[in-house]
Scaffold this active site. Structure first.
Site, PDB file in Angstrom:
ATOM      1  N   VAL A   1      -5.296  68.943 -38.389  1.00  0.00           N
ATOM      2  CA  VAL A   1      -5.534  68.914 -36.951  1.00  0.00           C
ATOM      3  C   VAL A   1      -4.319  69.344 -36.126  1.00  0.00           C
ATOM      4  O   VAL A   1      -4.463  70.008 -35.104  1.00  0.00           O
ATOM      5  CB  VAL A   1      -6.053  67.517 -36.522  1.00  0.00           C
ATOM      6  CG1 VAL A   1      -5.011  66.420 -36.756  1.00  0.00           C
ATOM      7  CG2 VAL A   1      -6.498  67.512 -35.085  1.00  0.00           C
TER       8      VAL A   1
ATOM      9  N   ALA B   1       3.685  70.502 -56.124  1.00  0.00           N
ATOM     10  CA  ALA B   1       2.890  71.740 -56.212  1.00  0.00           C
ATOM     11  C   ALA B   1       1.426  71.388 -56.416  1.00  0.00           C
ATOM     12  O   ALA B   1       1.083  70.650 -57.335  1.00  0.00           O
ATOM     13  CB  ALA B   1       3.384  72.600 -57.371  1.00  0.00           C
ATOM     14  N   ALA B   2       0.579  71.894 -55.539  1.00  0.00           N
ATOM     15  CA  ALA B   2      -0.853  71.608 -55.642  1.00  0.00           C
ATOM     16  C   ALA B   2      -1.609  72.499 -54.670  1.00  0.00           C
ATOM     17  O   ALA B   2      -1.024  73.036 -53.730  1.00  0.00           O
ATOM     18  CB  ALA B   2      -1.133  70.145 -55.290  1.00  0.00           C
TER      19      ALA B   2
ATOM     20  N   ASP C   1       4.513  79.829 -61.524  1.00  0.00           N
ATOM     21  CA  ASP C   1       3.272  79.070 -61.362  1.00  0.00           C
ATOM     22  C   ASP C   1       3.212  77.964 -62.421  1.00  0.00           C
ATOM     23  O   ASP C   1       3.326  78.256 -63.619  1.00  0.00           O
ATOM     24  CB  ASP C   1       2.094  80.050 -61.526  1.00  0.00           C
ATOM     25  CG  ASP C   1       0.814  79.481 -60.954  1.00  0.00           C
ATOM     26  OD1 ASP C   1       0.499  78.307 -61.259  1.00  0.00           O
ATOM     27  OD2 ASP C   1       0.144  80.213 -60.201  1.00  0.00           O
TER      28      ASP C   1
ATOM     29  N   ASP D   1       7.880  77.434 -57.186  1.00  0.00           N
ATOM     30  CA  ASP D   1       6.735  77.571 -56.268  1.00  0.00           C
ATOM     31  C   ASP D   1       6.108  78.937 -56.541  1.00  0.00           C
ATOM     32  O   ASP D   1       6.820  79.923 -56.716  1.00  0.00           O
ATOM     33  CB  ASP D   1       7.232  77.485 -54.808  1.00  0.00           C
ATOM     34  CG  ASP D   1       6.110  77.170 -53.837  1.00  0.00           C
ATOM     35  OD1 ASP D   1       6.208  76.154 -53.135  1.00  0.00           O
ATOM     36  OD2 ASP D   1       5.122  77.948 -53.780  1.00  0.00           O
TER      37      ASP D   1
ATOM     38  N   TYR E   1     -10.983  68.380 -54.192  1.00  0.00           N
ATOM     39  CA  TYR E   1      -9.554  68.213 -53.912  1.00  0.00           C
ATOM     40  C   TYR E   1      -9.134  66.760 -54.172  1.00  0.00           C
ATOM     41  O   TYR E   1      -8.156  66.495 -54.878  1.00  0.00           O
ATOM     42  CB  TYR E   1      -9.225  68.604 -52.461  1.00  0.00           C
ATOM     43  CG  TYR E   1      -7.864  68.117 -52.034  1.00  0.00           C
ATOM     44  CD1 TYR E   1      -6.710  68.670 -52.578  1.00  0.00           C
ATOM     45  CD2 TYR E   1      -7.718  67.056 -51.133  1.00  0.00           C
ATOM     46  CE1 TYR E   1      -5.456  68.199 -52.233  1.00  0.00           C
ATOM     47  CE2 TYR E   1      -6.472  66.578 -50.781  1.00  0.00           C
ATOM     48  CZ  TYR E   1      -5.348  67.150 -51.336  1.00  0.00           C
ATOM     49  OH  TYR E   1      -4.106  66.662 -51.010  1.00  0.00           O
TER      50      TYR E   1
ATOM     51  N   GLU F   1     -16.639  62.090 -43.408  1.00  0.00           N
ATOM     52  CA  GLU F   1     -15.209  61.872 -43.133  1.00  0.00           C
ATOM     53  C   GLU F   1     -14.994  60.462 -42.588  1.00  0.00           C
ATOM     54  O   GLU F   1     -15.820  59.934 -41.845  1.00  0.00           O
ATOM     55  CB  GLU F   1     -14.607  62.977 -42.259  1.00  0.00           C
ATOM     56  CG  GLU F   1     -14.663  62.778 -40.789  1.00  0.00           C
ATOM     57  CD  GLU F   1     -13.681  63.703 -40.040  1.00  0.00           C
ATOM     58  OE1 GLU F   1     -13.083  64.616 -40.609  1.00  0.00           O
ATOM     59  OE2 GLU F   1     -13.512  63.472 -38.844  1.00  0.00           O
TER      60      GLU F   1
ATOM     61  N   ILE G   1       5.854  69.819 -46.979  1.00  0.00           N
ATOM     62  CA  ILE G   1       6.643  68.610 -47.264  1.00  0.00           C
ATOM     63  C   ILE G   1       7.795  68.949 -48.219  1.00  0.00           C
ATOM     64  O   ILE G   1       8.929  68.504 -48.031  1.00  0.00           O
ATOM     65  CB  ILE G   1       5.752  67.501 -47.876  1.00  0.00           C
ATOM     66  CG1 ILE G   1       4.589  67.177 -46.930  1.00  0.00           C
ATOM     67  CG2 ILE G   1       6.580  66.240 -48.168  1.00  0.00           C
ATOM     68  CD1 ILE G   1       3.523  66.259 -47.525  1.00  0.00           C
TER      69      ILE G   1
HETATM   70  N1  UDP Z   1      -9.953  67.005 -36.147  1.00  0.00           N
HETATM   71  C1  UDP Z   1     -10.412  67.387 -34.895  1.00  0.00           C
HETATM   72  N2  UDP Z   1     -10.483  68.728 -34.606  1.00  0.00           N
HETATM   73  C2  UDP Z   1     -10.119  69.693 -35.470  1.00  0.00           C
HETATM   74  C3  UDP Z   1      -9.624  69.298 -36.736  1.00  0.00           C
HETATM   75  C4  UDP Z   1      -9.556  67.956 -37.037  1.00  0.00           C
HETATM   76  O1  UDP Z   1     -10.777  66.542 -34.068  1.00  0.00           O
HETATM   77  O2  UDP Z   1     -10.237  70.897 -35.129  1.00  0.00           O
HETATM   78  C5  UDP Z   1      -9.880  65.571 -36.484  1.00  0.00           C
HETATM   79  C6  UDP Z   1     -10.716  65.199 -37.696  1.00  0.00           C
HETATM   80  O3  UDP Z   1     -12.016  64.808 -37.300  1.00  0.00           O
HETATM   81  C7  UDP Z   1      -9.951  64.027 -38.279  1.00  0.00           C
HETATM   82  C8  UDP Z   1      -8.510  64.259 -37.842  1.00  0.00           C
HETATM   83  O4  UDP Z   1      -8.555  65.275 -36.842  1.00  0.00           O
HETATM   84  O5  UDP Z   1     -10.379  62.829 -37.719  1.00  0.00           O
HETATM   85  C9  UDP Z   1      -7.607  64.686 -38.973  1.00  0.00           C
HETATM   86  O6  UDP Z   1      -8.174  65.794 -39.597  1.00  0.00           O
HETATM   87  P1  UDP Z   1      -7.352  66.610 -40.687  1.00  0.00           P
HETATM   88  O7  UDP Z   1      -8.253  67.717 -41.168  1.00  0.00           O
HETATM   89  O8  UDP Z   1      -6.033  66.954 -40.144  1.00  0.00           O
HETATM   90  O9  UDP Z   1      -7.101  65.540 -41.832  1.00  0.00           O
HETATM   91  P2  UDP Z   1      -8.101  64.606 -42.660  1.00  0.00           P
HETATM   92  O10 UDP Z   1      -7.846  63.219 -42.178  1.00  0.00           O
HETATM   93  O11 UDP Z   1      -9.508  65.065 -42.383  1.00  0.00           O
HETATM   94  O12 UDP Z   1      -7.677  64.815 -44.058  1.00  0.00           O
END
Ligand code: UDP
Length: 328
Positions: free
Chosen positions: A189, A78-79, A57, A32, A145, A268, A13
């Site tokens: 994802v 930065a994180a 850093d 960075d 996190y 989740e 970003i």
């Molecule tokens: N997800 C998926 N397959 C993957 C990785 C993620 O179906 O290989 C799904 C996950 O279950 C979630 C969404 O994609 O519903 C977003 O996941 P991401 O890790 O990108 O972000 P999060 O919302 O978990 O922070």
């Protein structure tokens, strides 16, 4: 024209934000440590006279101060991100996301910075009960996190109140776009699916794929940071999302390809969806890029995804062991 400092400006970003600020003719310094950010993300601005890159850093406060001299606006991005590594190494997450934020705040205070914008995370809502979720919803941090980003947010707002720093905290919902990080740990994802698509491998869909996310395109997020930085509004928290939730199955449909299902991740959320009424009314910001167009733009970045690490069921199972152990 303003003097602007972007921490984490070589990240996903941050680098998009820097490009836009330079286009708008501002002077920009990026700090960075390049641990997860990449200097090549800044290729489009590196030669610009108004741009300066410093590999540094934020956890090291010794020389941090000098980069804040004459700075009008600080964008603090930065994180350390990601869930599993934060369970493995919570101390590193506290060092960077909490102590590092303290250093940024102290340097901002000493140098009379006029405004500070913080990249916060919607992960602070945990498993929300109401959708769309407003800023007033309960805080429910479920892994280090999320906790460290939330502590950073509280610090930003506290320093703002006590030392008049004019802060805004932006709670970002699933940001995607070109340059989203794919290296290192198993992550977002879009990176996972796009690498799979261009390697002609099946998409690893978690659970039944019906879970929904508020996917927000990076250029909309950049506009939001800039609007926040130059507004008279301060001491506020805003959700930054589209207000719409899209299922993983609908993403698969747009990307087109085979699917393999992998176990649902414990802890989740089934839905993340931002209530964006507050930011619309305070800042007049609203997202412009539709999910369909955003996905198209991402698909166009073939080269990036062809070089990204490729994940499959087995690799994901190994990489998420701690997740299944602790987030039950
Ligand atoms: N997800 C998926 N397959 C993957 C990785 C993620 O179906 O290989 C799904 C996950 O279950 C979630 C969404 O994609 O519903 C977003 O996941 P991401 O890790 O990108 O972000 P999060 O919302 O978990 O922070």
């Amino acid at each position: 024209m303003a003097n602007i400092l972007v921490t984490g400006g070589a990240g996903f970003i941050g680098s998009h934000l820097v490009e836009k600020l330079i286009q708008n003719k501002h002077s920009v310094i990026v700090i960075d440590n390049l641990k997860t950010g990449r200097k090549q993300n800044l290729n489009n601005v590196i030669e610009n006279k108004k741009f300066k890159f410093v590999k540094y850093d934020i956890t090291d406060k010794k020389k941090l101060n000098k980069y804040f001299r004459k700075i009008d606006i600080v964008f603090h991005l930065a994180a350390l991100a990601e869930i599993v590594p934060s369970i493995e190494n919570p101390d590193e997450y506290f060092e960077t996301n909490v102590a590092g934020t303290l250093n940024v705040l102290e340097a901002s205070k000493k140098n009379n910075v006029k405004k500070i914008i913080y990249a916060a995370s919607s992960s602070c809502y945990g498993l929300p009960k109401k959708f769309p979720t407003s800023e007033k919803e309960n805080i429910d941090c479920r892994y280090p996190y999320a906790l460290t980003k939330h502590l950073g947010e509280q610090m930003i707002l506290h320093w703002s109140k006590v030392f008049k720093l004019n802060a805004i905290s932006l709670r970002l919902f699933n940001v995607y776009g070109p340059r989203s990080r794919t290296s290192g740990t198993y992550g977002a994802v879009f990176g996972v699916f796009l690498a799979q698509k261009f390697a002609k491998k099946p998409f690893t869909v978690v659970g039944d794929g019906k879970q929904k996310r508020d996917f927000t395109y990076v250029s909309d997020v950049v506009d939001c940071f800039i609007k926040s930085g130059f507004s008279n509004v301060s001491d506020q928290i805003f959700n930054v999302g589209t207000g719409k939730a899209k299922s993983i199955n609908s993403l698969v449909k747009l990307l087109k390809g085979e699917v393999v299902y992998i176990p649902k991740r414990p802890g989740e959320p089934d839905i993340t969806q931002a209530n964006i009424k507050k930011i619309k009314s305070f800042l007049g910001w609203a997202p412009k890029v539709s999910f369909e167009n955003g996905v198209k733009k991402v698909l166009a970045e073939k080269a990036q995804w062809k070089n990204a690490p490729l994940w499959n069921q087995v690799k994901i199972k190994n990489a998420t062991k701690l997740w299944f152990k602790y987030l039950k």
